[in-house]
Design a protein around this motif. Structure first.
Motif, PDB file in Angstrom:
ATOM      1  N   ALA A   1      40.803  35.071  52.510  1.00  0.00           N
ATOM      2  CA  ALA A   1      41.517  34.884  51.234  1.00  0.00           C
ATOM      3  C   ALA A   1      40.758  33.893  50.356  1.00  0.00           C
ATOM      4  O   ALA A   1      40.615  34.096  49.148  1.00  0.00           O
ATOM      5  CB  ALA A   1      42.942  34.401  51.488  1.00  0.00           C
TER       6      ALA A   1
ATOM      7  N   PHE B   1      39.141  41.743  49.963  1.00  0.00           N
ATOM      8  CA  PHE B   1      39.952  40.837  50.787  1.00  0.00           C
ATOM      9  C   PHE B   1      40.172  41.454  52.182  1.00  0.00           C
ATOM     10  O   PHE B   1      39.911  40.818  53.212  1.00  0.00           O
ATOM     11  CB  PHE B   1      41.274  40.578  50.062  1.00  0.00           C
ATOM     12  CG  PHE B   1      42.280  39.730  50.779  1.00  0.00           C
ATOM     13  CD1 PHE B   1      41.892  38.703  51.645  1.00  0.00           C
ATOM     14  CD2 PHE B   1      43.649  39.938  50.571  1.00  0.00           C
ATOM     15  CE1 PHE B   1      42.843  37.906  52.288  1.00  0.00           C
ATOM     16  CE2 PHE B   1      44.599  39.146  51.208  1.00  0.00           C
ATOM     17  CZ  PHE B   1      44.199  38.143  52.080  1.00  0.00           C
TER      18      PHE B   1
ATOM     19  N   MET C   1      41.653  34.838  46.648  1.00  0.00           N
ATOM     20  CA  MET C   1      43.057  35.247  46.566  1.00  0.00           C
ATOM     21  C   MET C   1      43.909  34.007  46.329  1.00  0.00           C
ATOM     22  O   MET C   1      43.534  32.900  46.719  1.00  0.00           O
ATOM     23  CB  MET C   1      43.475  35.922  47.890  1.00  0.00           C
ATOM     24  CG  MET C   1      42.797  37.251  48.120  1.00  0.00           C
ATOM     25  SD  MET C   1      43.254  38.450  46.835  1.00  0.00           S
ATOM     26  CE  MET C   1      41.652  39.121  46.423  1.00  0.00           C
TER      27      MET C   1
ATOM     28  N   THR D   1      37.452  35.407  48.999  1.00  0.00           N
ATOM     29  CA  THR D   1      37.613  36.449  47.977  1.00  0.00           C
ATOM     30  C   THR D   1      38.549  35.992  46.850  1.00  0.00           C
ATOM     31  O   THR D   1      39.057  36.816  46.089  1.00  0.00           O
ATOM     32  CB  THR D   1      38.122  37.762  48.607  1.00  0.00           C
ATOM     33  OG1 THR D   1      39.341  37.494  49.316  1.00  0.00           O
ATOM     34  CG2 THR D   1      37.098  38.340  49.577  1.00  0.00           C
TER      35      THR D   1
ATOM     36  N   GLN E   1      39.410  44.168  44.341  1.00  0.00           N
ATOM     37  CA  GLN E   1      39.572  42.828  44.906  1.00  0.00           C
ATOM     38  C   GLN E   1      40.377  42.853  46.210  1.00  0.00           C
ATOM     39  O   GLN E   1      40.053  42.151  47.160  1.00  0.00           O
ATOM     40  CB  GLN E   1      40.275  41.914  43.886  1.00  0.00           C
ATOM     41  CG  GLN E   1      39.386  41.523  42.705  1.00  0.00           C
ATOM     42  CD  GLN E   1      40.204  40.863  41.601  1.00  0.00           C
ATOM     43  OE1 GLN E   1      41.039  41.507  40.952  1.00  0.00           O
ATOM     44  NE2 GLN E   1      39.984  39.589  41.382  1.00  0.00           N
ATOM     45  N   LYS E   2      41.430  43.681  46.238  1.00  0.00           N
ATOM     46  CA  LYS E   2      42.220  43.775  47.475  1.00  0.00           C
ATOM     47  C   LYS E   2      41.372  44.377  48.598  1.00  0.00           C
ATOM     48  O   LYS E   2      41.466  43.973  49.752  1.00  0.00           O
ATOM     49  CB  LYS E   2      43.482  44.614  47.239  1.00  0.00           C
ATOM     50  CG  LYS E   2      44.570  43.875  46.495  1.00  0.00           C
ATOM     51  CD  LYS E   2      45.887  44.638  46.463  1.00  0.00           C
ATOM     52  CE  LYS E   2      45.794  45.869  45.586  1.00  0.00           C
ATOM     53  NZ  LYS E   2      47.092  46.527  45.365  1.00  0.00           N
TER      54      LYS E   2
END
Lengths: 531, 531
Positions: free
Chosen positions: B203, B68, B208, B206, B64-65
């Motif tokens: 952000a 991002f 965040m 995705t 996931q990071k």
């Protein structure tokens, strides 16, 4: 064999007038040796020697450093009974503990010896050149860890061997290639001098440069202060109180050239006991924790000073059992009358706070310098509103917090100060209901323990001994285990450097046979194509 | 699209009254957008959001990071001409440079995306239990790196993309799992807002948590000061002057809970030219260095501000050639009238010192904000006795030191302040006569370059951008390359933790497929025997 003098490099020296003695807390009498505090001139000499020694020592091979560290271990063993007897006479700790701690110290030294002999710890990283890259050629870059320079180590009162003169800080710094100047702990100056003798003897036998190690006697704050402020000192290691560690940190950060201070300081090591575990085995837990709280007279940095639970009949029963169990344990001797005095004062201050209820307080007569263990309880509300209750009482003392509910328990954990450890006691299933609590606890500590006690710090690569402030001044490093070497080094990069002039660790032919990261891949391979 | 407002998490906000504009140094006029400085309330809101976002963001998966970070890169590309035009209008830098720097910024983001997707960067270390060890069982210990918490980033004036809003500091912190609050650089606030927009959009795309990024406008010191002192901020990244970096370091270290500041500050990047090299190719070197000194109007942190040689006819010839070559180069625009003004003042102060001789000083008329390049010389004796001569003159300025001999050259190097880089120019054989000199130079810098120029900082794992104070506040970390992620993390240890509750990186079955150190051996293996 103990002279009471300082080691300025390999020379014994005592130019000063200020003297002091160590104390035998078991016998409640002073020991005989007179120690002479280092003078300003001697301090300067030790640092200058270290700075000069660094020029040679920083390039000493892993094999030579390994020989040096192993020789120190051998010389410590050779000190035999004199070391054990001196240790016991200066600490009140029993012979078994002295021998155990010696074993740990030797294990640490040999672990670092193995680490530097193998050599991969320098984290060698190589990116080879791409001369035809567009728009610009890519240079050859090679990186490794190199030592910072002379390091000052302040040892802990509570571990005269494993965390003092040649404890983890000193062993790690020497392994890194940093000369060390120890500010000797005044409570075990004799033990310290014996260990210093072993280091100097090992340094001479393995041809290390004079100044690679010095040992300075000190009974006040002046010697330490001059060392930390000395422009040639490049880093500081400390184990002790928050007040002491913070004072050194402030001095070091206010220098013209600030230097890193790695201080391992106070911690009350919260233990959370979940409801089902309390119900199923509260009695056993109470026994175990009575033992953990009083282990080594409560003088461990990971002593469980705070136990948290949600109020219930089972928590009540746990508190009652803990209270009866803990007073069954025979009190033992503290390290020094000053430490014993501080314990009594801090306990009294804690107990005098009206929110607290004393549920156990050993009340028979005890010998001088023996600590009377105690347990207190407090309601969650009161703990939240009185931040003073988080202050460590160094000794066999613990506080049980009775929280209203899960929410309050989590709230308390989020607002705890930084800690070395956090312990969670749970049965196999209930733990999955507490993800927020675990998240909060992880945020506040350096190590999480499941269904155990925090006392006992295993020396191994996966250990973290350190945590958020104020448990340590720099949570990015551990003080225990081989990775503690990273405190004393910095990464260094060579660009297009001639192969013959590179350190062995970065040469094409990899003569040290270490693991390196070559263009993003770990291997022991050699490099054939360097221009 | 530029609004002049702050991003408090994903909300645009402008509650304050204090406003400012950016400046176009090429046209010598103010740009149009009015920026509103963040208020105390907005700052507090941004930090609180970041602190809450951290609870979720710290456990977000590497995948996931990575998504991002890649999305940020995509959104920056999507800004297209508006970003390039804004960049140029706020810096006076040419379009080619803007595009090159955008490419570098995207490369950095994608490098970190790759790093966290692969996942081994957490340095997972596992020591399995030995239940039957005597005298005590050995517990299971598992360690990995975890993020510190909200990070504040102060971008550099001279790299509005690669070292600013989403430059190396921000990219590394987000990759580590730390929310970021950027104190926007007032000289390129429009560029900063566009980049912030890209981050916020990425952000949201995705998923965040809101608060993972904020961008605060600021034209003075108040916003930065409040951020650094905020108890919920856990680390600071800064690129800029020694004065600015030191002020932040002092604030951070005097907090109740001190926090790390990674400041990359000034450097004059000494270049040593050995006698034979001077003799063989002094003329070519002079041309190369005239180019390096004036590259980007001398506004690089690795600009060669100090050239050291041993006096000889060849050094004289080099100085003469450098002087004639450098004034042949067309002057170029500086980033801002304030930077141009500071350059002129600092140059004047330097030149006014009587020990210096000005050998080149561009003397034709130039446009507003264009810098006139200059070269001065000084004798080794004078350089040694006047420590002020080590002060950086940020811009196209360099000083050649004429040393009496090898000894004096070494002496000068030992007493240099800490530097980002040191360069050695040598022929193939003479270098072996200078081991002491190389040792001294290594001691003072973070990167050694052989037969090149210090300008040009390759983004790769083996790069070290950082060095002894005052080139940076913590020489133990690099600001460039994937290892810069280590600034924003701390090691964390789990003891006897249930396998199902461990982070993926430490689980027996190694679901992330990362390289781990298991009982001292690197491998991607799974662990079968955990109790």
């Amino acid at each position: 064999m103990i002279t009471g003098r300082n080691y300025i490099g390999n020379q014994l020296s005592s130019k000063g007038n200020k003297t002091y003695k160590t104390f035998n807390p078991e016998l409640n009498i002073e020991n005989k040796t007179v120690f002479t505090e280092a003078t300003s001139e001697e301090i300067d000499e030790a640092v200058s020697l270290a700075s000069t020694a660094f020029k040679a020592f920083k390039s000493v091979s892993g094999k030579q450093k390994s020989d040096f560290l192993n020789a120190i271990a051998d010389e410590i063993i050779a000190l035999d009974e004199e070391l054990i007897n001196t240790y016991c006479s200066e600490t009140g700790l029993p012979e078994g503990r002295a021998k155990g701690e010696r074993g740990r110290t030797i294990f640490q030294l040999r672990s670092f010896a193995d680490l530097v002999l193998e050599g991969s710890w320098v984290e060698a990283s190589i990116d080879t050149a791409v001369p035809n890259r567009e728009p610009l050629p890519k240079p050859d870059l090679r990186k490794m860890l190199i030592p910072l320079g002379p390091v000052v180590v302040f040892g802990a009162s509570n571990f005269p061997l494993a965390y003092s003169t040649v404890g983890g800080d000193t062993a790690a710094a020497l392994a890194a290639g940093c000369p060390v100047i120890v500010k000797s702990h005044p409570m075990h100056a004799g033990t310290g001098e014996l260990v210093a003798f072993a280091i100097i003897k090992a340094a001479e036998k393995t041809n290390m440069p004079n100044g690679v190690f010095s040992n300075l006697n000190s009974s006040g704050i002046e010697v330490g202060e001059q060392l930390v402020k000395h422009s040639k000192v490049k880093a500081v290691g400390f184990t002790g109180s928050i007040k002491g560690g913070r004072a050194l940190y402030d001095m070091a950060s206010q220098r013209e050239e600030p230097i890193p201070v790695f201080a391992e300081m106070g911690s009350i090591n919260p233990v959370v006991i979940l409801p089902e575990a309390l119900k199923e085995r509260g009695e056993t837990l109470a026994k175990t924790y009575a033992g953990s709280i009083t282990l080594g007279t409560g003088q461990f940095c990971t002593n469980p000073g705070l136990i948290l639970g949600i109020k219930s009949e089972h928590l009540e029963a746990f508190i009652e059992k803990l209270s009866t169990e803990i007073v069954e344990i025979e009190p033992s001797c503290m390290l020094h009358p000053n430490i014993h005095g501080a314990y009594n004062r801090n306990k009294e201050t804690a107990v005098s706070q009206q929110e607290l209820q004393v549920v156990a307080d050993y009340d028979n007569n005890v010998r001088s310098n023996y600590a009377k263990q105690a347990v207190v309880t407090v309601k969650g509300d009161n703990f939240l509103s009185n931040t003073k209750l988080q202050q460590e009482v160094f000794g066999p003392f613990s506080m049980v917090v009775q929280c209203d509910d899960k929410t309050q328990l989590e709230q308390i954990i989020w607002q705890l100060e930084g800690q070395l450890t956090g312990t969670l006691i749970s049965n196999d299933t209930e733990i999955s209901n507490y993800p927020e609590l675990i998240s909060a606890l992880q945020n506040r500590v350096g190590r999480l323990i499941f269904n155990g006690v925090p006392t006992g710090v295993e020396v191994c690569p996966s250990m973290v001994h350190g945590g958020p402030y104020p448990s340590s001044t720099d949570s990015r490093f551990t003080a225990v285990g081989i990775h503690s070497i990273k405190r004393w080094v910095r990464p260094f990069s060579f660009q297009n450097w001639p192969n013959t002039l590179l350190p062995d660790e970065l040469k094409n032919e990899n003569p040290s046979g270490i693991i390196r990261n070559i263009n993003g891949k770990l291997s022991k391979e050699t490099i054939k194509d360097k221009l």
